[in-house]
Write an enzyme that holds these catalytic residues in place. Structure first.
Site, PDB file in Angstrom:
ATOM      1  CG  PHE A  71      -2.521   1.473   1.115  1.00 58.35           C
ATOM      2  CD1 PHE A  71      -2.933   0.365   0.135  1.00 58.35           C
ATOM      3  CD2 PHE A  71      -2.228   1.914   2.523  1.00 58.35           C
ATOM      4  CE1 PHE A  71      -4.000   1.624   0.237  1.00 58.35           C
ATOM      5  CE2 PHE A  71      -3.327   2.679   2.150  1.00 58.35           C
ATOM      6  CZ  PHE A  71      -4.154   2.566   1.674  1.00 58.35           C
ATOM      7  CB  SER A 114       2.306  -4.460   3.036  1.00 60.96           C
ATOM      8  OG  SER A 114       1.285  -3.714   3.795  1.00 60.96           O
ATOM      9  CG  MET A 115      -2.644  -3.772   1.437  1.00 67.25           C
ATOM     10  SD  MET A 115      -3.907  -2.704   0.618  1.00 67.25           S
ATOM     11  CE  MET A 115      -4.529  -2.332   2.509  1.00 67.25           C
ATOM     12  CD1 TRP A 170      -2.944  -5.114   6.616  1.00 64.04           C
ATOM     13  CD2 TRP A 170      -4.728  -4.981   5.006  1.00 64.04           C
ATOM     14  NE1 TRP A 170      -3.871  -4.631   7.215  1.00 64.04           N
ATOM     15  CE2 TRP A 170      -4.456  -4.846   6.348  1.00 64.04           C
ATOM     16  CE3 TRP A 170      -4.323  -4.772   4.058  1.00 64.04           C
ATOM     17  CZ2 TRP A 170      -5.773  -3.630   6.013  1.00 64.04           C
ATOM     18  CZ3 TRP A 170      -6.243  -4.463   3.830  1.00 64.04           C
ATOM     19  CH2 TRP A 170      -7.063  -4.190   5.475  1.00 64.04           C
ATOM     20  CG  ASP A 197       3.888  -6.192  10.579  1.00 65.89           C
ATOM     21  OD1 ASP A 197       3.228  -5.181  10.598  1.00 65.89           O
ATOM     22  OD2 ASP A 197       3.889  -6.962   9.861  1.00 65.89           O
ATOM     23  CG  HIS A 250       5.037  -4.345   7.544  1.00 67.90           C
ATOM     24  ND1 HIS A 250       3.479  -4.969   7.564  1.00 67.90           N
ATOM     25  CD2 HIS A 250       3.807  -3.364   6.738  1.00 67.90           C
ATOM     26  CE1 HIS A 250       2.478  -5.401   6.413  1.00 67.90           C
ATOM     27  NE2 HIS A 250       2.979  -3.996   5.796  1.00 67.90           N
TER      28      HIS A 250
END
Length: 317
Positions: free
Chosen positions: A120, A188-189, A213, A234, A266
């Site tokens: 993101f 992540s995303m 995520w 994280d 993270h």
């Protein structure tokens, strides 16, 4: 912000049947063929020059490079010389361009391909280090920019599929790519996106979410060998609500592993990280290249000061 609508990507051919034959049965098959009078073997690929026995290469034509060592999978660069090329956003559809890293020689044959998505608000620069690291081990890799830096995981998953399809079907390096051996990764995303891509396309050979995520926690429909990498500290995608339930929800019968980075946060996957690299390389080699020489790094479960926790089903040989 609403995610940009996902374009459709070209579906790949049917998943090859090579992975359906257990490695343990290959010697028995070879003996059976010999007994039937079919003892002649095909000429070994050029990889035999790297010291791999011709019979092993005949059993696994996807094996690339010399026999691995701890030093070789921890190294900043692998045995393959590489080059890179930029993919302009205006030249592709389904994602917003990126950078391709690829081995310069095809003496050993074609290569598996890997698409990597950032997270993101990030651009491909956040995951750029993985490009040369993986390509020099014998993969064609594209690190992508997403259609919007605000794209949600499902959209990033569709874009990862568009990127591997582009590599295999229309990129300038498509003749170097085996379109039956494709994999996805992301941070992540983008890591959540790799799970979405795996759920949408079971013919993928591997998926590696990096401190992933996603609002979806149940991935019981995934049939793609998946290495989930989380980070102990994280706070953006805590392992207790992301990486751990992702791993737990994957089928028990699946080739899967969970690696939790000790004292990491993270952003650990956004800069060179030996632990992430060595086990990602091993996972991709084992499941994209079907190379059992890398099982030694995955099973029994690895231990060390950099690993907080490791769970797995061990590769189903």
């Amino acid at each position: 912000m609403q995610p940009v609508p996902d374009p459709q990507s070209t579906p790949p051919p049917t998943r090859p049947t090579r992975r359906r034959l257990p490695h343990a049965l290959r010697p028995l098959l070879a003996l059976a063929l010999t007994a039937a009078g079919l003892a002649a073997l095909p000429v070994a690929p050029a990889g035999a020059r790297d010291g791999a026995p011709a019979t092993a290469l005949a059993a696994n034509p996807y094996q690339r490079g010399p026999a691995p060592t701890v030093a070789s999978i921890e190294a900043t660069r692998g045995p393959f010389a590489i080059a890179q090329t930029t993919v302009a956003a205006s030249s592709v559809s389904g994602f917003r361009g990126g950078t391709i890293y690829y081995p310069t020689s095809t003496a050993e044959g074609t290569f598996g391909a890997v698409a990597v998505s950032p997270g993101f608000t990030s651009s491909q620069s956040a995951v750029a280090w993985l490009g040369p690291r993986l390509a020099s081990q014998g993969f064609v890799v594209i690190t992508i920019d997403t259609l919007s830096v605000y794209d949600q995981p499902a959209s990033r998953g569709t874009q990862l599929l568009a990127a591997v399809d582009y590599l295999a079907n229309s990129s300038s390096v498509r003749t170097r790519v085996d379109r039956n051996r494709l994999a996805v990764m992301g941070h992540s995303m983008g890591g959540g996106g790799s799970l979405s891509a795996a759920a949408a396309r079971p013919s993928l050979q591997a998926a590696i979410p990096l401190t992933g995520w996603h609002t979806v926690k149940n991935w019981s429909s995934v049939r793609v060998p998946t290495l989930v990498i989380g980070a102990e500290n994280d706070t953006t995608a805590p392992v207790s609500s992301h990486s751990e339930p992702f791993y737990t929800s994957l089928p028990a019968s699946l080739d899967k592993a969970y690696l939790e980075l000790n004292a990491a946060g993270h952003s650990a996957p956004t800069s060179p990280n030996v632990t992430i690299a060595k086990y990602s390389i091993s996972w991709l080699k084992r499941f994209v290249d079907d190379d059992t020489r890398y099982e030694q790094f995955l099973c029994p479960a690895p231990r060390g000061s950099a690993i907080q926790e490791y769970r797995d089903t061990c590769p189903h040989s």
